[in-house]
Design a protein around this motif. Structure first.
Motif, PDB file in Angstrom:
ATOM      1  N   GLN A  28       0.826  -1.200   0.000  1.00  0.00           N
ATOM      2  CA  GLN A  28       0.000   0.000   0.000  1.00  0.00           C
ATOM      3  C   GLN A  28       0.865   1.257   0.000  1.00  0.00           C
ATOM      4  OE1 GLN A  28      -3.409   0.111  -0.290  1.00  0.00           O
ATOM      5  NE2 GLN A  28      -3.011   2.304  -0.566  1.00  0.00           N
ATOM      6  N   SER A  31       2.280   1.645  -3.411  1.00  0.00           N
ATOM      7  CA  SER A  31       1.274   2.136  -4.353  1.00  0.00           C
ATOM      8  C   SER A  31       1.071   3.640  -4.210  1.00  0.00           C
ATOM      9  CB  SER A  31      -0.049   1.400  -4.116  1.00  0.00           C
ATOM     10  OG  SER A  31      -1.067   1.920  -4.945  1.00  0.00           O
ATOM     11  N   ARG A  34       4.017   5.428  -5.746  1.00  0.00           N
ATOM     12  CA  ARG A  34       3.998   5.368  -7.212  1.00  0.00           C
ATOM     13  C   ARG A  34       3.017   6.396  -7.788  1.00  0.00           C
ATOM     14  NH1 ARG A  34       6.029   0.915 -10.057  1.00  0.00           N
ATOM     15  NH2 ARG A  34       7.092  -0.607  -8.741  1.00  0.00           N
ATOM     16  N   PHE A 108       3.361  -3.446  -8.669  1.00  0.00           N
ATOM     17  CA  PHE A 108       2.570  -2.826  -9.725  1.00  0.00           C
ATOM     18  C   PHE A 108       1.402  -3.718 -10.131  1.00  0.00           C
ATOM     19  CE2 PHE A 108       1.575  -2.036 -14.186  1.00  0.00           C
ATOM     20  CZ  PHE A 108       1.249  -0.695 -14.129  1.00  0.00           C
ATOM     21  N   ARG A 111      -1.272  -3.676  -7.486  1.00  0.00           N
ATOM     22  CA  ARG A 111      -1.988  -2.413  -7.488  1.00  0.00           C
ATOM     23  C   ARG A 111      -2.992  -2.365  -8.624  1.00  0.00           C
ATOM     24  NH1 ARG A 111      -0.841   2.384  -9.963  1.00  0.00           N
ATOM     25  NH2 ARG A 111       1.184   1.600 -10.653  1.00  0.00           N
ATOM     26  N   SER A 112      -2.641  -2.971  -9.763  1.00  0.00           N
ATOM     27  CA  SER A 112      -3.536  -2.934 -10.914  1.00  0.00           C
ATOM     28  C   SER A 112      -4.810  -3.730 -10.671  1.00  0.00           C
ATOM     29  CB  SER A 112      -2.821  -3.494 -12.164  1.00  0.00           C
ATOM     30  OG  SER A 112      -2.517  -4.863 -11.983  1.00  0.00           O
ATOM     31  N   ASN A 115      -7.330  -3.138  -4.325  1.00  0.00           N
ATOM     32  CA  ASN A 115      -6.880  -3.453  -2.974  1.00  0.00           C
ATOM     33  C   ASN A 115      -7.001  -4.946  -2.725  1.00  0.00           C
ATOM     34  OD1 ASN A 115      -6.382  -0.781  -2.371  1.00  0.00           O
ATOM     35  ND2 ASN A 115      -8.527  -0.425  -1.726  1.00  0.00           N
TER      36      ASN A 115
END
Length: 460
Positions: A28, A31, A34, A108, A111-112, A115
């Protein structure tokens, strides 16, 4: 996408709830960073016209160099590396490196997908009967906690609630006490209806690091399950004067840990045949006044009087008093922990230096063995009812010595040879030992007596 297939095939069931929670926290945070960095790069693309400068400020050059120098691991490689690393002794080291490698390669992709909330297999509580045996658990002092004698911290930050389950087993051949901490229920919350609890144990009055034991920390729960066993090397005789302290704490990453409650078990009256788990409500730590301590341990001794001429041939010429000091048990010092101790003796009313005798000093022991015999002569049987054998236990702290307490063996009449005296203040137990010695000449009288702290001092 290949990355997506790798992520979907990862099996995280072998990880504990704590490790999965740590991974999610790092993911988290990664993310969020980023998103911030992507916004920064978009602003640069709109404002920076020089391609070379944009290449440098955006960090694209760093990504290119990483691709050239380092091989990109797949999720499968990471899992295999995890299994290999997990065989090492340092579990904490594995968790750290696994989280870093896992996040660098898969953040990554996670994250895509939004959650991610792992759903580890629910931990069921062991089928242990919830037995509460109130007779097993007795506080040493009704007015407070024994542990409070050795700590001056503030323990009222959180209102104590909940209970703890544990069991006690003593193995006579090994001379080991096994304390198994099973679990806690409904303990107080410290952070957002959650706590990070662990249990700490001491076998008092020893508060040294050797006596200190701790369970692992269970993150974000009010009902932690431990199933961990502490082992204490202690003789059966010493066990009678020991007190087990179990306290529950919230582990704070920044700042001091938070006290969540405690229980104290006096092992003297404990029924050793009962080995089943028991529940006990957690209690707040009530400060105990040191002046209210009535005893600082137990002294084990034997005493004998040999009248003059009793052995035949006119021997001994005068009556002899023999005091065999065997040991002390559970010495409670003023700071806790092992004690450098010795015992002094006087036969009052003779308080001269010639009357005073003492044992050798036994260093760093809660239950020292003295095995020392003191012999006094010049007695007649009638003198014993006017005399008092005073034995005091002393603790050396650096260059100073300090009295812990003692006993007085006498008839307890309050006077000697018709004069009132303060040292004729024997308790009923002490009077019974002294009168038994007088009534049974040339026989050892064995006894264990509390080292009391209320001796009226005749010395400076």
């Amino acid at each position: 996408m290949e990355g997506e297939q790798v992520v979907s095939s990862l099996d995280l069931s072998h990880l504990t709830e704590e490790e999965q929670s740590t991974i999610l926290q790092v993911l988290q945070r990664d993310s969020d960073l980023r998103v911030l960095d992507e916004g920064r790069v978009r602003n640069l693309q709109q404002t920076e016209t020089d391609p070379r400068r944009l290449h440098s400020l955006s960090g694209a050059w760093f990504t290119e160099e990483c691709v050239k120098r380092h091989r990109i691991w797949s999720g499968s490689d990471l899992v295999h590396a995890t299994i290999r690393c997990r065989r090492t002794k340092s579990r904490g080291l594995f968790s750290f490196f696994f989280v870093i490698a896992f996040c660098q390669n898969l953040a990554f992709n996670f994250r895509s997908q939004g959650n991610l909330k792992p759903s580890p297999a629910p931990r069921t509580k062991s089928p242990i009967a919830k037995v509460c045996v109130s007779d097993l658990l007795l506080r040493v002092q009704p007015g407070g906690s024994m542990m409070s004698l050795f700590s001056s911290r503030d323990f009222g930050a959180v209102e104590v609630s909940g209970r703890i389950q544990f069991s006690l087993v003593y193995y006579g051949q090994k001379e080991e006490l096994h304390v198994k901490v099973h679990c806690c229920e409904d303990i107080a919350s410290v952070r957002k209806s959650r706590s990070n609890p662990y249990v700490k144990a001491y076998l008092l009055p020893d508060k040294s690091n050797q006596s200190k034991k701790k369970t692992s920390v269970k993150k974000k729960t009010l009902n932690p399950v431990y199933d961990q066993t502490f082992r204490y090397k202690v003789r059966l005789g010493d066990l009678q004067s020991r007190t087990l302290n179990l306290s529950v704490w919230h582990a704070e990453s920044l700042g001091r840990n938070v006290f969540l409650g405690e229980v104290e078990v006096s092992l003297g009256p404990w029924d050793r045949t009962y080995t089943q788990p028991v529940w006990q409500d957690l209690q707040p730590r009530v400060i105990l006044n040191p002046d209210s301590i009535s005893s600082r341990g137990t002294i084990v001794l034997s005493i004998k009087f040999i009248p003059d001429g009793f052995e035949g041939g006119g021997l001994p010429l005068t009556g002899e008093l023999h005091i065999w000091l065997r040991e002390a048990q559970g010495l409670l010092s003023y700071k806790g922990g092992p004690v450098d101790s010795f015992v002094k003796s006087y036969i009052l009313p003779d308080a001269s230096r010639e009357s005073g005798q003492k044992t050798r000093m036994v260093k760093r022991s809660i239950s020292p063995t003295y095995n020392h015999t003191m012999v006094y002569d010049g007695f007649h049987s009638g003198d014993l009812r006017e005399a008092c054998a005073e034995l005091t236990v002393w603790h050396r702290e650096g260059f100073k010595t300090r009295i812990l307490g003692g006993i007085r063996l006498s008839c307890g009449t309050g006077q000697s040879y018709g004069e009132p005296v303060s040292w004729m203040d024997s308790t009923e137990e002490e009077i019974v030992v002294w009168t038994s010695m007088i009534e049974n000449p040339n026989h050892w009288i064995d006894t264990s007596l509390p080292i009391r702290t209320n001796l009226a001092q005749w010395f400076e």
